[in-house]
Design an enzyme around this catalytic site. Structure first.
Site, PDB file in Angstrom:
ATOM      1  N   ALA A 103       0.737  -1.115   0.046  1.00 28.77           N
ATOM      2  CA  ALA A 103      -0.157  -0.034   0.020  1.00 28.77           C
ATOM      3  C   ALA A 103       0.731   1.127   0.001  1.00 28.77           C
ATOM      4  CB  ALA A 103      -0.939   0.092   1.469  1.00 28.77           C
ATOM      5  N   TYR A 104       1.872   1.198   0.791  1.00 28.25           N
ATOM      6  CA  TYR A 104       2.823   2.341   0.968  1.00 28.25           C
ATOM      7  C   TYR A 104       3.547   2.576  -0.377  1.00 28.25           C
ATOM      8  CZ  TYR A 104       5.886   5.859   3.045  1.00 28.25           C
ATOM      9  OH  TYR A 104       6.472   6.894   3.408  1.00 28.25           O
ATOM     10  N   ALA A 105       4.035   1.579  -0.849  1.00 32.83           N
ATOM     11  CA  ALA A 105       5.013   1.595  -2.084  1.00 32.83           C
ATOM     12  C   ALA A 105       4.101   2.263  -3.052  1.00 32.83           C
ATOM     13  CB  ALA A 105       5.720   0.330  -2.402  1.00 32.83           C
TER      14      ALA A 105
ATOM     15  N   SER B 225       1.321   3.735  -3.188  1.00 38.10           N
ATOM     16  CA  SER B 225       0.846   5.233  -2.939  1.00 38.10           C
ATOM     17  C   SER B 225       2.093   6.280  -3.123  1.00 38.10           C
ATOM     18  CB  SER B 225       0.252   5.494  -1.552  1.00 38.10           C
ATOM     19  OG  SER B 225       1.310   5.030  -0.564  1.00 38.10           O
TER      20      SER B 225
END
Length: 304
Positions: A153-155, A157
């Protein structure tokens, strides 16, 4: 302080300014002579940081995923300060764990804040930046260059935010507006400390190849980012080794997959054994989670 490291006479908006990287960026800008407008979700922390900034700093409580609230804030900031010269899109949250076991609402919230929040921030503030021929700075991450397992999710985004900033730069160049992207590795923030409280995430991170397995102190990272912002650079790196990652990024997915093939089974077992925590990490994540229920509103609160 003079030269291109100075912010004297410039009005700078910082999102995610209540704590961590955003708060330190705001304080650093104020020390270098700039006037800051702080945006975030924690009014007590925002007020404290604004008080530490001095120099007429003001704060606004606003959710970066609320387009109407951000548009109202942009008008109020411009009216109060008379101009807006720099906007730093720093607001960000994170979650971790295998995609298969992720909570859809939490996963989507990370993408919403980190990517769509940056889009909403640009949409609200670009008109003022066009007037001042200013500069929009997107805080990305090493994760935009080098996506690791259990960080999808972080990567995703941050990679999306990086691509968005590249497009925005091309759109705004003829208006005289600059767009920069900031890259930083694991830095000593509430978000990273929150992630390290999960044993599986901590082990995964510690097992990354050097120098990506280290946690870096905030202050020198902030100084490097502010030097780049003040100089309106297109790419700014919080750690000195990150440009090499930029140069090697085409090779990194294969290298990471080969490494993950050896270690991921153990990380996944650790994750499941620890209870498969799927929430947002850190105090900033808690604030974003608390504000999720009110994200449909359009009010933004200003402070002192």
């Amino acid at each position: 302080m003079g030269g291109n490291r100075d912010f004297t006479g410039r009005v700078v908006v910082v999102t995610g300014a209540a704590r961590g990287l955003g708060a330190l960026l705001a304080r650093g800008i104020a020390r270098r002579g700039g006037r800051v407008a702080l945006l975030g979700l924690e009014p007590d922390e925002l007020a404290r940081t604004a008080g530490e900034c001095g120099n007429g700093a003001r704060w606004w409580e606003a959710d970066v995923t609320d387009d109407a609230a951000l548009a109202a804030v942009a008008r109020e900031v411009a009216e109060h300060f008379g101009r807006i010269d720099v906007v730093i899109a720093n607001a960000g949250i994170a979650t971790g764990g295998p995609v298969e076991h992720s909570d859809p609402r939490t996963f989507n919230r990370v993408v919403e804040v980190n990517l769509l929040g940056s889009v909403a921030t640009a949409r609200a503030f670009v008109p003022a930046l066009r007037e001042s021929k200013g500069y929009f700075f997107q805080v990305a991450s090493l994760a935009a260059l080098c996506a690791a397992p259990m960080m999808a999710a972080y990567a995703a985004s941050k990679a999306g935010a990086e691509a968005f900033a590249h497009s925005l730069r091309a759109e705004l160049a003829h208006h005289g507006v600059g767009v920069g992207i900031g890259y930083l590795s694991w830095t000593d923030t509430d978000m990273v400390r929150g992630a390290d409280r999960n044993e599986a995430l901590r082990r995964m991170r510690a097992g990354l190849p050097f120098p990506a397995n280290r946690t870096y102190p905030l202050e020198p990272t902030v100084d490097r980012l502010l030097d780049g912002v003040a100089a309106r650079r297109p790419h700014v790196y919080g750690q000195r080794w990150l440009p090499a990652m930029q140069a090697a990024r085409a090779l990194l997915p294969a290298v990471i997959t080969r490494h993950a093939r050896r270690v991921m089974a153990g990380h996944e077992r650790d994750w499941l054994a620890a209870g498969a925590e799927t929430g947002l990490v850190g105090a900033g994540g808690a604030a974003a989670d608390a504000g999720r229920g009110a994200s449909g509103g359009t009010a933004a609160r200003a402070g002192g």
